[in-house]
Design an enzyme around this catalytic site. Structure first.
Site, mmCIF file in Angstrom:
data_model
loop_
_atom_site.group_PDB
_atom_site.id
_atom_site.type_symbol
_atom_site.label_atom_id
_atom_site.label_comp_id
_atom_site.label_asym_id
_atom_site.label_seq_id
_atom_site.Cartn_x
_atom_site.Cartn_y
_atom_site.Cartn_z
ATOM 1 N N ARG A 231 -5.833 -1.500 -0.598
ATOM 2 C CA ARG A 231 -6.084 -0.245 0.127
ATOM 3 C C ARG A 231 -5.899 0.965 -0.784
ATOM 4 O O ARG A 231 -6.431 2.025 -0.508
ATOM 5 C CB ARG A 231 -5.104 -0.117 1.289
ATOM 6 C CG ARG A 231 -5.230 -1.224 2.321
ATOM 7 C CD ARG A 231 -4.258 -0.941 3.463
ATOM 8 N NE ARG A 231 -4.137 -2.050 4.382
ATOM 9 C CZ ARG A 231 -5.024 -2.346 5.327
ATOM 10 N NH1 ARG A 231 -6.128 -1.627 5.444
ATOM 11 N NH2 ARG A 231 -4.840 -3.360 6.132
ATOM 12 N N LYS B 66 -1.303 -6.950 -9.336
ATOM 13 C CA LYS B 66 -2.286 -7.108 -8.247
ATOM 14 C C LYS B 66 -1.905 -6.047 -7.209
ATOM 15 O O LYS B 66 -1.042 -6.268 -6.371
ATOM 16 C CB LYS B 66 -2.189 -8.526 -7.663
ATOM 17 C CG LYS B 66 -3.412 -9.043 -6.936
ATOM 18 C CD LYS B 66 -3.972 -8.164 -5.849
ATOM 19 C CE LYS B 66 -3.179 -8.167 -4.574
ATOM 20 N NZ LYS B 66 -3.664 -7.210 -3.554
ATOM 21 N N PHE C 130 0.809 -1.224 0.000
ATOM 22 C CA PHE C 130 0.000 0.000 0.000
ATOM 23 C C PHE C 130 0.842 1.274 0.000
ATOM 24 O O PHE C 130 0.362 2.344 -0.360
ATOM 25 C CB PHE C 130 -0.953 0.016 1.223
ATOM 26 C CG PHE C 130 -0.285 0.456 2.503
ATOM 27 C CD1 PHE C 130 -0.119 1.809 2.795
ATOM 28 C CD2 PHE C 130 0.194 -0.464 3.427
ATOM 29 C CE1 PHE C 130 0.509 2.222 3.967
ATOM 30 C CE2 PHE C 130 0.825 -0.065 4.595
ATOM 31 C CZ PHE C 130 0.982 1.285 4.856
ATOM 32 N N CYS D 40 9.392 1.737 3.343
ATOM 33 C CA CYS D 40 10.260 0.603 3.658
ATOM 34 C C CYS D 40 11.670 1.063 3.948
ATOM 35 O O CYS D 40 12.467 0.333 4.524
ATOM 36 C CB CYS D 40 10.272 -0.375 2.500
ATOM 37 S SG CYS D 40 10.803 0.411 0.981
#
Ligand code: NAD
Length: 499
Positions: free
Chosen positions: A179, A175, A151, A283
């Site tokens: 969200r 894919k 997300f 991240c």
């Protein structure tokens, strides 16, 4: 508030598919439902894979000149739609508009790199490897690639994958995270406008059932995944067991070590930005400050000043520094982890748990939080909090800091702040982390290098985008050829071919 139906993009068309289930999509700043996302059923999945397989056969055969022309047009279209894409990102993710534009910029860099695909796919040629024999090698597309994305970067992470997979001649099924699904739909439209043939880029929304279908489908050849570590492990185990090539990038706990000789204002500015930007949902966010001896007190004071000054608002406000977190579940987890650190004896320096944003009382807010004297057994250290929380761990010296970072199960990114070149060199050589910044927080590699962490931050041996991206999406082939003269000597030899 109207609730928009968000369809799939299959074989060149938007379609709600045959699946009857939907999933709500929210604006995290207001807490309101804005969308109803169509979830694929098995027939939608089969249709997507069949269209991709068919499209990959012709697209993989098309000339590099024609492929590149599509990529150049796509690059221009994405750049021209930056504002529209950023508004979509902010409405579903919550990050501030300038940050959303920043991620689009990094995605554009990957498209630009992919525009150079003719150069990147040039093979090697050995003339006269043996008498009358030439050897050459080149790379061919793997076929059908599925990309499963998180997300936190609704545009950048899909663009880490799709331009590379498509430039190298594959068909790509995205894919996206349920969200933040809408940016992918605009990207699909832009690929179509750029002239990409139907079926080469598709968007299939779904839940675990759909993902499981992609991971096990015999006509899907490779999987690129970016998300949390437990899911990355599951993806790599399932997809490799089904014979697929997989790269699965996982979670992170990124440390920044600050030496006493560092410029403390500079370090504090960067730490605050790297910890609280995008509400810590990157991240490569810095979530642990490793303060070395005398650096600690001054550093904590300076980070505290900055944390208190962060403007937390709806990301659409021009002066917002930070928006909400993604969901009520994420907010609850962050608050629980902060409370556990407090109860375990850590020192609360800035506490963002009770933040209320006027006019947005139903949004998913957590304010910047700084926790000092955190011990490595506390959940605030062991968990990837993925929120605007900076924990401070105090160490005696650089060596202890390096040991601490190397003992952590993650190895995505790290940074050192210092004015000592020898210390920086020792750190970058000894630290067991894939991406290292020297006085640079969030050292996300530029598109012509590859992105990837070590240890629990990446499963599979290829990093994403850049030269390793080209390699991941292609298979090497080596040709050994002889064109005998009409007058060649005849007679069979039963020895192993030698030169
Ligand atoms: P997530 O793992 O929950 O979801 C990622 C994707 O996997 C989504 O598309 C989701 O629909 C799917 N998914 C979720 N649960 C699944 C399951 N049980 N089985 C199969 N598929 C499943 O991650 P997220 O919350 O969307 O994103 C945040 C995480 O991603 C953080 O851990 C962050 O560190 C990580 N991340 C890593 C990188 C990197 O480059 N290493 C980059 C961005 C984000």
């Amino acid at each position: 508030m109207t609730i928009t139906t968000i369809p799939h993009f299959l074989n060149g068309e938007e379609t709600t598919g045959l699946g009857e289930r939907t999933q709500p999509v929210f604006n995290p700043a207001t807490g309101e439902q804005t969308g109803a996302l169509c979830l694929a059923d098995r027939q939608d999945l089969e249709a997507a894979v069949a269209a991709a397989k068919k499209a990959s056969e012709s697209w993989g055969d098309i000339s590099l000149a024609k492929r590149t022309a599509v990529l150049f047009r796509f690059r221009e279209l994405v750049a021209a739609h930056t504002d529209e894409l950023a508004a979509i990102i902010t409405s579903e993710h919550g990050k501030v508009l300038s940050d959303a534009k920043g991620e689009i910029g990094r995605g554009l860099e990957v498209i630009e790199f992919a525009c150079g695909i003719p150069q990147l796919l040039k093979g090697d040629y050995s003339d006269q490897a043996s008498t009358g024999i030439d050897v050459f090698s080149y790379r061919q597309p793997v076929g059908v690639v599925a990309g499963i994305t998180p997300f936190n970067f609704p545009v950048m992470v899909p663009l880490w994958m799709a331009p590379m997979a498509i430039a190298t001649g594959n068909a790509f099924i995205l894919k996206p995270s349920g969200r933040v699904p809408s940016a992918a739909m605009l990207l699909a439209d832009l690929w179509k406008q750029a002239g990409l043939p139907d079926g080469v880029f598709q968007v299939l929304h779904g839940d675990r059932e759909t993902i499981s279908g992609l991971l096990t489908h015999p006509d899907v050849d490779a999987i690129s995944f970016v998300g949390s570590t437990p899911v990355a492990k599951h993806i790599v185990e399932t997809a490799t067991a089904h014979g697929k090539r997989v790269q699965a990038l996982g979670g992170a706990k990124n440390h920044a070590i600050v030496l006493p000789d560092a410029d403390m204002d500079n370090a504090a500015d960067h730490l605050a930005a790297a910890a609280f930007g995008s509400a810590g949902q990157r991240c490569m966010a810095i979530s642990v400050a490793v303060a070395v001896s005398d650096a600690a007190d001054l550093l904590v004071k300076k980070v505290e000043e900055r944390a208190l000054a962060v403007k937390v608002k709806n990301g659409t406000e021009p002066d917002a520094d930070m928006g909400p977190v993604i969901s009520p579940e994420s907010k609850a987890f962050i608050i629980k982890t902060i409370a556990e650190a407090e109860h375990a004896g850590a020192a609360m320096v800035v506490d963002g748990r009770d933040l209320v944003v006027a006019g947005h009382e139903d949004g998913f807010w957590v304010g910047p939080t700084v926790i000092d004297h955190v011990q490595t057994e506390m959940s605030a250290y062991t968990e990837e909090i993925f929120g605007p929380v900076l924990v401070v761990v105090r160490v005696e010296d650089l060596e202890e800091g390096i040991r601490l970072i190397n003992a952590n199960p993650y190895g995505n990114g790290t940074a050192i702040f210092t004015t000592n070149g020898a210390a920086a060199r020792k750190f970058q050589r000894q630290v067991q982390v894939g991406m290292v910044g020297v006085n640079v927080p969030i050292p996300v590699p530029v598109a012509y290098h590859s992105f990837g962490g070590w240890k629990n931050s990446l499963f599979g041996d290829k990093h994403i985008y850049g030269p390793e991206g080209v390699s991941f999406y292609t298979r090497g082939k080596v040709i050994t050829q002889r064109w005998p003269e009409p007058t060649h000597a005849s007679g069979a030899s039963y020895n192993f071919p030698s030169n």
